[in-house]
Design an enzyme around this catalytic site. Structure first.
Site, PDB file in Angstrom:
ATOM      1  N   ASN A 136       0.814  -1.215   0.000  1.00 20.13           N
ATOM      2  CA  ASN A 136       0.000   0.000   0.000  1.00 20.13           C
ATOM      3  C   ASN A 136       0.848   1.266   0.000  1.00 20.13           C
ATOM      4  O   ASN A 136       0.335   2.371   0.192  1.00 20.13           O
ATOM      5  CB  ASN A 136      -0.962   0.007   1.200  1.00 20.13           C
ATOM      6  CG  ASN A 136      -0.226   0.014   2.540  1.00 20.13           C
ATOM      7  OD1 ASN A 136       1.010   0.027   2.585  1.00 20.13           O
ATOM      8  ND2 ASN A 136      -0.977   0.006   3.623  1.00 20.13           N
ATOM      9  N   GLU A 143       1.426   4.384   7.365  1.00 20.95           N
ATOM     10  CA  GLU A 143       0.376   3.934   6.469  1.00 20.95           C
ATOM     11  C   GLU A 143      -0.180   5.099   5.645  1.00 20.95           C
ATOM     12  O   GLU A 143       0.078   6.268   5.950  1.00 20.95           O
ATOM     13  CB  GLU A 143      -0.757   3.285   7.277  1.00 20.95           C
ATOM     14  CG  GLU A 143      -0.313   2.116   8.156  1.00 20.95           C
ATOM     15  CD  GLU A 143      -0.043   0.838   7.371  1.00 20.95           C
ATOM     16  OE1 GLU A 143       0.221   0.921   6.160  1.00 20.95           O
ATOM     17  OE2 GLU A 143      -0.082  -0.246   7.971  1.00 20.95           O
TER      18      GLU A 143
END
Length: 251
Positions: A136, A143
């Site tokens: 990702n 993140e």
């Protein structure tokens, strides 16, 4: 930005090992930022061999790891403290007093993060930071949508990250859902960065890192702003790049 495109994982690992070794030869008391996971394992093996051959010395080196799982003890075989000892530190002559890994069991996590940043600054900053990249686009455990100005902090892991890391645990329920991670700003303050990626599952992240927009939705894209970053990637990870158009960046 520099791009080194190689045929396979073994070549990627050797190139990375040679860059780290060159750093240590030029500056024996270097401060290294280290990564975990499957990607850098080959690089660590290369460095261990170079050490055994007498080509490099770790006695004066200081290290800072990118991250550690929250609420996972250091003797747990899935902790990054355990990983680093098993795969690297136990095989070289590093002074363990110079090894720094976030304490995921700290009672005061905010204080732990602040102290970690202080230790990095006290040691003059990171000379060479090693990075992998998640599917990702995360670097460290930063993140998507983590602010670029973040320093070392507690993060909640994405579902994709938990799924990817579940291969190391017996049950997906055993995978920690939080971690302590160097922030994007901390990483970007490193003097040099090398990012390693192999396999077609990393192709989207590498495209975003090198050719996509700079956005917190793809954390690795921020590396486009760093003055000295080298991507070492195999052909599968590079499959979505137009390397012909990027010849000026390729080594």
């Amino acid at each position: 930005m520099k791009i080194i495109c190689v045929d396979n994982y073994e070549q990627m690992s050797k190139k990375a090992g040679n860059i780290v070794a060159s750093q240590l030869i030029l500056k024996p008391d270097s401060v290294l930022g280290l990564a975990t996971g499957s990607t850098p394992l080959g690089m660590y093996k290369e460095l261990i061999e170079l050490y055994k051959q007498g080509d490099i010395d770790f006695n004066k080196v200081t290290t800072f790891n990118l991250d550690e799982y929250y609420n996972l003890s250091r003797d747990n075989n899935q902790s990054y403290y355990y990983y680093m000892n098993e795969n690297f530190f136990n095989h070289i002559n590093i002074d363990m007093n110079h090894v720094n890994i976030p304490d995921g069991m700290a009672k005061d996590i905010e204080k732990e993060c602040i102290e970690y940043e202080k230790r990095i600054r006290t040691n003059g900053g990171i000379d060479l930071q090693i990075l992998g990249v998640g599917r990702n686009g995360h670097i460290g455990f930063n993140e998507p949508d983590v602010k670029f100005e973040a320093l070392t902090h507690m993060v909640k892991l994405d579902e994709q990250t938990i799924k990817d890391n579940s291969r190391f645990f017996e049950l997906i329920e055993d995978v920690p859902t939080k971690a302590i991670s160097m922030g994007i700003k901390t990483i970007m303050q490193s003097k040099k960065i090398i990012l390693l990626a192999n396999g077609e599952e990393k192709a989207d992240s590498i495209y975003g890192a090198i050719s996509g927009d700079i956005t917190p939705e793809i954390p690795v894209s921020v590396l486009q702003l760093h003055p000295d970053v080298t991507f070492i990637i195999d052909k599968k990870a590079a499959m979505k790049l137009d390397l012909e158009k990027m010849k000026e960046f390729c080594l």
